[in-house]
Design a protein around this motif. Structure first.
Motif, PDB file in Angstrom:
ATOM      1  N   VAL A 120      -6.225 -22.630  10.318  1.00  0.00           N
ATOM      2  CA  VAL A 120      -6.957 -22.916  11.554  1.00  0.00           C
ATOM      3  C   VAL A 120      -6.246 -24.056  12.277  1.00  0.00           C
ATOM      4  N   MET A 121      -5.919 -23.833  13.543  1.00  0.00           N
ATOM      5  CA  MET A 121      -5.132 -24.812  14.303  1.00  0.00           C
ATOM      6  C   MET A 121      -5.528 -24.773  15.771  1.00  0.00           C
ATOM      7  N   ARG A 122      -5.023 -25.737  16.511  1.00  0.00           N
ATOM      8  CA  ARG A 122      -5.251 -25.719  17.963  1.00  0.00           C
ATOM      9  C   ARG A 122      -4.585 -24.493  18.572  1.00  0.00           C
ATOM     10  N   LEU A 180     -12.958 -29.886  11.361  1.00  0.00           N
ATOM     11  CA  LEU A 180     -12.688 -29.130  12.589  1.00  0.00           C
ATOM     12  C   LEU A 180     -12.400 -30.057  13.758  1.00  0.00           C
ATOM     13  N   ALA A 181     -13.092 -31.186  13.801  1.00  0.00           N
ATOM     14  CA  ALA A 181     -12.828 -32.157  14.865  1.00  0.00           C
ATOM     15  C   ALA A 181     -11.409 -32.701  14.772  1.00  0.00           C
ATOM     16  N   CYS A 182     -10.943 -32.947  13.539  1.00  0.00           N
ATOM     17  CA  CYS A 182      -9.569 -33.428  13.343  1.00  0.00           C
ATOM     18  C   CYS A 182      -8.553 -32.378  13.779  1.00  0.00           C
ATOM     19  N   ILE A 183      -8.844 -31.117  13.494  1.00  0.00           N
ATOM     20  CA  ILE A 183      -7.940 -30.033  13.917  1.00  0.00           C
ATOM     21  C   ILE A 183      -7.877 -29.977  15.439  1.00  0.00           C
ATOM     22  N   GLY A 190      -5.970 -26.793   9.384  1.00  0.00           N
ATOM     23  CA  GLY A 190      -6.960 -26.662   8.329  1.00  0.00           C
ATOM     24  C   GLY A 190      -6.861 -25.301   7.668  1.00  0.00           C
ATOM     25  N   LEU A 191      -7.317 -25.203   6.431  1.00  0.00           N
ATOM     26  CA  LEU A 191      -7.323 -23.942   5.694  1.00  0.00           C
ATOM     27  C   LEU A 191      -8.778 -23.621   5.377  1.00  0.00           C
ATOM     28  N   LEU A 192      -9.341 -22.674   6.133  1.00  0.00           N
ATOM     29  CA  LEU A 192     -10.778 -22.429   6.086  1.00  0.00           C
ATOM     30  C   LEU A 192     -11.101 -20.940   6.171  1.00  0.00           C
ATOM     31  N   ASP A 199     -19.064 -20.640  14.362  1.00  0.00           N
ATOM     32  CA  ASP A 199     -20.140 -21.286  15.101  1.00  0.00           C
ATOM     33  C   ASP A 199     -19.790 -22.694  15.567  1.00  0.00           C
ATOM     34  N   ASP A 200     -18.558 -23.103  15.376  1.00  0.00           N
ATOM     35  CA  ASP A 200     -18.167 -24.439  15.830  1.00  0.00           C
ATOM     36  C   ASP A 200     -18.169 -24.486  17.355  1.00  0.00           C
ATOM     37  N   PRO A 201     -18.742 -25.540  17.953  1.00  0.00           N
ATOM     38  CA  PRO A 201     -18.798 -25.636  19.418  1.00  0.00           C
ATOM     39  C   PRO A 201     -17.427 -25.559  20.091  1.00  0.00           C
ATOM     40  N   GLY A 202     -16.384 -25.969  19.378  1.00  0.00           N
ATOM     41  CA  GLY A 202     -15.048 -25.939  19.955  1.00  0.00           C
ATOM     42  C   GLY A 202     -14.204 -24.785  19.466  1.00  0.00           C
ATOM     43  N   ALA A 203     -14.841 -23.726  18.969  1.00  0.00           N
ATOM     44  CA  ALA A 203     -14.112 -22.603  18.371  1.00  0.00           C
ATOM     45  C   ALA A 203     -13.140 -21.947  19.344  1.00  0.00           C
ATOM     46  N   GLU A 204     -13.471 -21.948  20.644  1.00  0.00           N
ATOM     47  CA  GLU A 204     -12.602 -21.288  21.629  1.00  0.00           C
ATOM     48  C   GLU A 204     -11.263 -22.005  21.784  1.00  0.00           C
TER      49      GLU A 204
END
Length: 263
Positions: A120-122, A180-183, A190-192, A199-204
């Motif tokens: 999981v990355m930006r 997730l905030a750090c990513i 991250g490895l998730l 459901d993370d608010p910043g998933a997009e």
């Protein structure tokens, strides 16, 4: 008699209806009070650890559940995976939710949610457009990892050690939300499992890239019960609601009862 519902998680969660099950014996009641106290301290000390990975799922389920069982008090807590399994074996709780649990002849899987570990990355990361990435590639990159008490971290470390890899965790956190905030801030990859990101608010703003590794493709979430345990109707209803809600997330659910695969 007033009913109490206990939920707890390890990446994942633990649940039990206590008062109807734990009877009037003073020794048993003392044990229950000690357990309640221990779980409460765990919440206060660790706050939102593995619990916050599935908080949107739980919130939806608990609202619906409270409508059906308004007399049940709900408390959510976090406990370590081995604690969940131990409490299940000792029949101190009705069910537990665990990530890829080790094989245990005394426990059964009520249902499982297929998951795999993703990088999981930006969305603007140079690897974000890749169809997949190898675990060996990731050892040279900055990673944001959960603390070793997380089941996902334990499994990841075992797999990396077998492959002779050393993953570089530049940031280690005990909260999925913080991870997730750090990513999102660009601290690393991250490895998730996908369900942690959905459901993370910043998933997009994030990209999920599958990792090419057979052992990382099986990170199922299991709802566990003790062999021979007859669940109260209210607890079975909660499990059914939880399974239905989880099926709507990436991966879906399987309703078969089976023993977990070896860890």
């Amino acid at each position: 008699m007033k009913k109490r519902l206990w939920l707890a998680a390890a990446l994942l969660l633990l649940a039990a209806l206590s008062v109807p099950y734990f009877s009037a014996a003073s020794a048993r009641q003392s044990l229950v009070e000690a357990l309640e106290s221990a779980l409460s301290r765990k919440v206060r000390i660790h706050g939102e650890g593995a619990v916050d990975a599935l908080n949107a799922v739980l919130a939806n389920v608990l609202v619906e559940y409270r409508r059906a069982w308004p007399g049940v008090r709900v408390e959510v807590s976090e406990v370590a995976t081995q604690q969940v399994l131990s409490l299940l074996r000792e029949d101190e709780v009705h069910f537990g939710i665990v990530l890829r649990p080790p094989a245990d002849p005394g426990l059964l899987t009520r249902f499982s949610i297929p998951q795999a570990l993703h990088a999981v990355m930006r969305a603007d990361h140079r690897l974000a457009a890749r169809a997949s990435v190898g675990l060996r590639e990731l050892q040279d990159l900055d990673l944001v990892l959960p603390t070793p008490n997380f089941r996902s971290r334990q499994l990841l470390d075992e797999i990396a050690a077998r492959d002779g890899l050393r993953l570089r965790g530049v940031v280690t956190v005990n909260s999925i939300h913080m991870l997730l905030a750090c990513i999102r801030a660009g601290a690393g990859i991250g490895l998730l499992p996908p369900i942690h990101v959905h459901d993370d608010p910043g998933a997009e703003s994030l990209a999920r890239v599958p990792i090419e590794h057979p052992a990382l493709s099986v990170f199922d979430i299991h709802a566990m019960v003790r062999v021979g345990r007859t669940l109260p109707r209210s607890t079975s209803l909660l499990l059914d609601m939880l399974q239905r809600e989880l099926r709507r997330r990436p991966g879906g659910g399987r309703g078969t009862v089976r023993r977990p695969r070896p860890g």
